[in-house]
Design a protein around this motif. Sequence first.
Motif, PDB file in Angstrom:
ATOM      1  N   SER C  92       0.844  -1.188   0.000  1.00 23.02           N
ATOM      2  CA  SER C  92       0.000   0.000   0.000  1.00 23.02           C
ATOM      3  C   SER C  92       0.884   1.244   0.000  1.00 23.02           C
ATOM      4  CB  SER C  92      -0.878  -0.004   1.250  1.00 23.02           C
ATOM      5  OG  SER C  92      -0.053  -0.060   2.392  1.00 23.02           O
ATOM      6  N   SER C  94       0.400   3.677   1.867  1.00 23.38           N
ATOM      7  CA  SER C  94       0.604   4.038   3.266  1.00 23.38           C
ATOM      8  C   SER C  94       1.806   3.317   3.863  1.00 23.38           C
ATOM      9  CB  SER C  94      -0.655   3.720   4.071  1.00 23.38           C
ATOM     10  OG  SER C  94      -0.903   2.329   4.080  1.00 23.38           O
ATOM     11  N   HIS C 160      -3.537   3.694   8.885  1.00 21.53           N
ATOM     12  CA  HIS C 160      -3.964   2.600   8.013  1.00 21.53           C
ATOM     13  C   HIS C 160      -2.941   1.485   8.023  1.00 21.53           C
ATOM     14  CE1 HIS C 160      -3.898   0.668   3.951  1.00 21.53           C
ATOM     15  NE2 HIS C 160      -5.132   0.394   4.349  1.00 21.53           N
ATOM     16  N   HIS C 161      -1.688   1.816   7.789  1.00 23.82           N
ATOM     17  CA  HIS C 161      -0.673   0.769   7.827  1.00 23.82           C
ATOM     18  C   HIS C 161      -0.263   0.430   9.261  1.00 23.82           C
ATOM     19  CE1 HIS C 161       2.484  -1.892   6.599  1.00 23.82           C
ATOM     20  NE2 HIS C 161       3.353  -1.236   7.340  1.00 23.82           N
ATOM     21  N   ARG C 183      -6.074  -5.913   8.281  1.00 27.17           N
ATOM     22  CA  ARG C 183      -6.091  -4.869   7.247  1.00 27.17           C
ATOM     23  C   ARG C 183      -7.378  -4.046   7.355  1.00 27.17           C
ATOM     24  NH1 ARG C 183      -1.314  -4.669   4.504  1.00 27.17           N
ATOM     25  NH2 ARG C 183      -0.560  -6.661   3.699  1.00 27.17           N
ATOM     26  N   ALA C 184      -8.486  -4.744   7.586  1.00 28.14           N
ATOM     27  CA  ALA C 184      -9.772  -4.053   7.715  1.00 28.14           C
ATOM     28  C   ALA C 184      -9.726  -3.129   8.927  1.00 28.14           C
ATOM     29  CB  ALA C 184     -10.904  -5.064   7.851  1.00 28.14           C
ATOM     30  N   TRP C 187      -8.189   0.106   8.065  1.00 29.66           N
ATOM     31  CA  TRP C 187      -9.103   1.029   7.387  1.00 29.66           C
ATOM     32  C   TRP C 187     -10.038   1.689   8.387  1.00 29.66           C
ATOM     33  CZ3 TRP C 187      -8.833   3.136   2.826  1.00 29.66           C
ATOM     34  CH2 TRP C 187      -8.100   2.493   1.807  1.00 29.66           C
ATOM     35  N   ALA C 190      -8.272   4.192  10.639  1.00 29.52           N
ATOM     36  CA  ALA C 190      -7.862   5.380   9.882  1.00 29.52           C
ATOM     37  C   ALA C 190      -9.049   6.275   9.579  1.00 29.52           C
ATOM     38  CB  ALA C 190      -7.178   4.953   8.583  1.00 29.52           C
ATOM     39  N   VAL C 191     -10.135   5.696   9.100  1.00 31.62           N
ATOM     40  CA  VAL C 191     -11.296   6.493   8.709  1.00 31.62           C
ATOM     41  C   VAL C 191     -11.973   7.107   9.934  1.00 31.62           C
ATOM     42  CG1 VAL C 191     -13.612   6.364   7.710  1.00 31.62           C
ATOM     43  CG2 VAL C 191     -11.680   5.239   6.558  1.00 31.62           C
TER      44      VAL C 191
END
Lengths: 247, 674, 211
Positions: C92, C94, C160-161, C183-184, C187, C190-191
Amino acid sequence: MRLTLKIWRQADAQASGALKTYDLDGVSEDMSFLEMLDVLNEQLQGQGEEPVAFDHDCREGICGTCSLMIDGQAHGPEVTTTCQLHMRSFRDGQTITIEPWRSDAFPVVRDLVVDRSAFDRIIASGGFISANTGSAPEANSVPAPRDKAMRAFNVATCIGCGACVAACPNGSASLFMGAKITHLGELPQGQPERGTRVVDMVAQHDAEGFGGCTNIGECAGACPKEIPLDVISQLNKDLRTALRNGH
Amino acid sequence: MASNADVSGLTVLTQAPTQTSDDAHGYYTPGEPVGDTKAPAGLIAERWTKHKMDNRLVNPANRRKLDVIIVGTGLAGGAAAATLGEAGYNVKSFCYQDSPRRAHSIAAQGGINAAKNYKEDGDSTYRLFYDTVKGGDYRSRESNVYRLAEVSVNIIDQCVAQGVPFARDYGGLLDNRSFGGVQVSRTFYARGQTGQQLLIGAYQAMERQVAAGTVTAYTRHEMLELIVVDGKARGIIARDLVTGEIETHLADVVVLASGGYGNVFYLSTNAMGSNVTAAWRAHRKGAYMANPCYTQIHPTCIPVSGDHQSKLTLMSESLRNDGRIWVPKNAEDCDKDPRDIPEEDRDYYLERIYPAFGNLVPRDIASRAAKYVCDEGRGVGPMVGDFRRGVYLDFSAAIERLGRDGIEEKYDNLFDMYERITGENPYEVPMRIYPAVHYVMGGLWVDYDLQSNIDGLFVTGEANFSDHGANRLGASALMQGLADGYFVLPNTIRDYLADGPFDKIEESHPDVVAARTSVEERVQKFLSINGNRTVDSYHKELGHIMWEYCGMERSEDGLRKAIDMIRELKADFWTNVKVLGTADSLNQSLEKAGRVADFLELGELMCIDALNRRESCGGHFRAESQTDEGEALRHDDEFAYVAAWEFSGDNEAPVLHKEDLVYTAIEMKQRSYK
Amino acid sequence: MAGSGIIFILFVLLHMYGNLKAFGGETSFNVYAEHLRTIGEPMLPREGLLWVIRAVLIVSLVVHVWSAAQLWKRSNAARTQKYAVKKNTHSSFSSRTMRWGGVTILLFLIWHLINFTIGKVNPAGGPTNNPYELLVDSFSTWWVTVIYLVAMAALALHLHHGTFSSLQTLGFTNSAAARKRARAAGWVVAVVIAGGFSLVPLFTLFGVIDY
């Protein structure tokens, strides 16, 4: 096919190298990438120029000898080894840059050949199960759960080619190390040395000058044997457990 | 297997052969029979146990004073280095690869045999012995083979203890499959990568000894000469392939585990670097080369696609379980899309000729049959040279029967590999296959102790001749390599080393200096010829000669022709080869030049051996020795012997020493697959 | 890296939650700000817990930055001769920008502390002793909001990372499924965090949050 090749030429470990450009005509798409280099080398020798040195041996994707950074990708654009990569993956007229693995732990020996003995030293530091010949118990006396044995096998398919190091932006060999730690750690026979193994291997890895892992994931993407990233997680878990247990 | 004879091993069941034909007359000099094979007598099941007891021991305190050189790090060499290191000997291990882990044992796909009888399907040490001798067409030494079958069970134990991830069943116990047409399930496997897993096991055991200081690994080193002093092997001259330095390594004993010489054919399933040089240098120093003509040609390889071809890739034999082999009935159909050729115009020739075994006939029969149909002009695929070399292996019937999923489950990785190499999808278009050289049963002659006729020179694995006779069963190469390395050599070498440490010799010893000088001169010679042809072009031409005349079918006329052609080629090589670069750097052309020079000499000897052996046995098929139906015909009365060839000088006729094969525990039978 | 990183994730999560109090108006926000100083009283002195948290954060920051510097140094030493051509196809954006992203966040942090904690700079020239007014005055200034949003973008990438990476480093991703979940989580973290933080400045800039 007609190709323009930009190939790293370097006389020996001490010499400084440079990319040199060659034109090659009459390449068949049925050739493997290494056969294409064979043709180039025959042509170079005809012109009195020393052939390009590159590592290769079994040419069937299992010995792990071949390497090459092909247009910025370890083993080229397909998920396979360079020896199994065929020219049909390239197009007529393409310019292809070919470099050796770049890692200070893998010094260049000549042209595209590098010295990967650091991997041997990592294995020697602990990547084994101590079982002297003759001391083994009857094979079926210790059952190994099938799912664990399968995971062990899946990661034991590592061929030690070094693509993970070559692709890693940090130059880390964690995938290589994690594959061995996971392989031996999943088997009942691997338990007695599990703690010391991971601690010793990581110490050797760091001493060889490989970079630290930041879980970027290029390694697993470049691995021709598709060793998954979870072996690094396993490595970390085993390391944490080992350190907690005072190893 | 039923037999009325007493098979205890106490009675000789065979008669000594007397050769009446002499096809190779003029090409060789008859010599004395081979002396002592050290093969023990008595009950066959007790011979190895007794022999191990009779072999002397080496005091542990003395072991570190004993230097052992092992050339090669495959299963035989790697396992021996690990085991002898564990025992406390001072081991120096050499390989031309950049790591011991890359030796070509790694490429073996199928599996490893062991008489564990885990399936309770009637397997036993005797049955594995029986199958191996029979599979070798009664051309192996029975005591060696019995020992091989006996230690096979220990190999599995050892490998499991090292962490080799063999396939397991749901209960967590080891799984087995039946392999290569045998009727018991005795093959242990790790998917299609058994060789890799076994080799990594041996490699790790060896690296453990490197860390312990008992083994020193010399990677990217190639043995270029054997040092013999006072009749004993005392070391090697090796070239550091990186710096080009010529190094002298002295020792008390030398072990060659340097693999087979299939690359004499240029195209083979061997690794590009596999070579005969270590063995051939020893041969030139007096070690006998035994049965060099015994070559195994594997029927299911991916065909040659053009002149650029550098190696051939094996496809697992298991494909023949479901694929049907055919070629068009009419030569004019050969360039058509196979899917457009109607059923009635296809010739399923194996099913037609061998209705009982069909597509599952032994390797040599399937290979030869493919050659014949292609020679008739009915081959398929691209034209290579003047005809098409390929036959179809068609899965459409199997896909219909088992569904695409069923085929995927069984062969997906093989189908993928095929598609990657050929660019054709075998689910849609029939695969094309053609035979390729895969393994050599011949090798340096050794006695029961795996010692050659030079004292202190031991030879293990594919490099020796001992266990497979004229043909090797599937899944037996891995068994032999590891048997030799883990269990046989460590128990026999100690009897020799019990007399050591031998008198120290200096690097200034005239014999050592002479060996070193000869290597240096040879290297300089290659660089100074400065001719017009590359090394590879000679290798290709030699391979072509060998394949045409000493390949699947050999004839008297063809072999004579081949010998002449090889001699001419050899002479041309030494005057016209072009090797660029220097001696003091990594120089891959220089490495190849030495190997090809030795292949040229070996090729000639293989042809002479094949010419002398006017019989068909195992992988050796002489056109002059076949039944009315075209099947191989053995001549036990003439040829039930090992042909051990002695080198007698450049361009001199080699000397033939015979070791008669004596069977006490198995009766010789003519095989039939009709 | 992973341990200190997770402490930061927890911290920014709480911090973001606190910031949303701004939607409740001046009282709500200022009561919350004052509450932070009085938690644990009378057992703890005024600002006691705050200082404990600050101490933990400072130690984490030192560890995090020091580890990052080590990794950076090792990474540079591991490949002194760079590739002429290098493609990154399995990672990614990121993951490859953690270092410069981290530096960006560090610089922002310094500004942020000057702005709201240590220096208490009110870009509008208004009062600095009222947290709510300071906030509204700051984010009503367009360039403060821009700095803030850029920093939140950097934080989003970093989280994210970072979230995935910390779980991987701690050894919680030993299967493909676990890796997918991690990984989810990256996300989501981060969001939620960067998004949550961005709401207050945006709504202030557009006048929703006002005196």
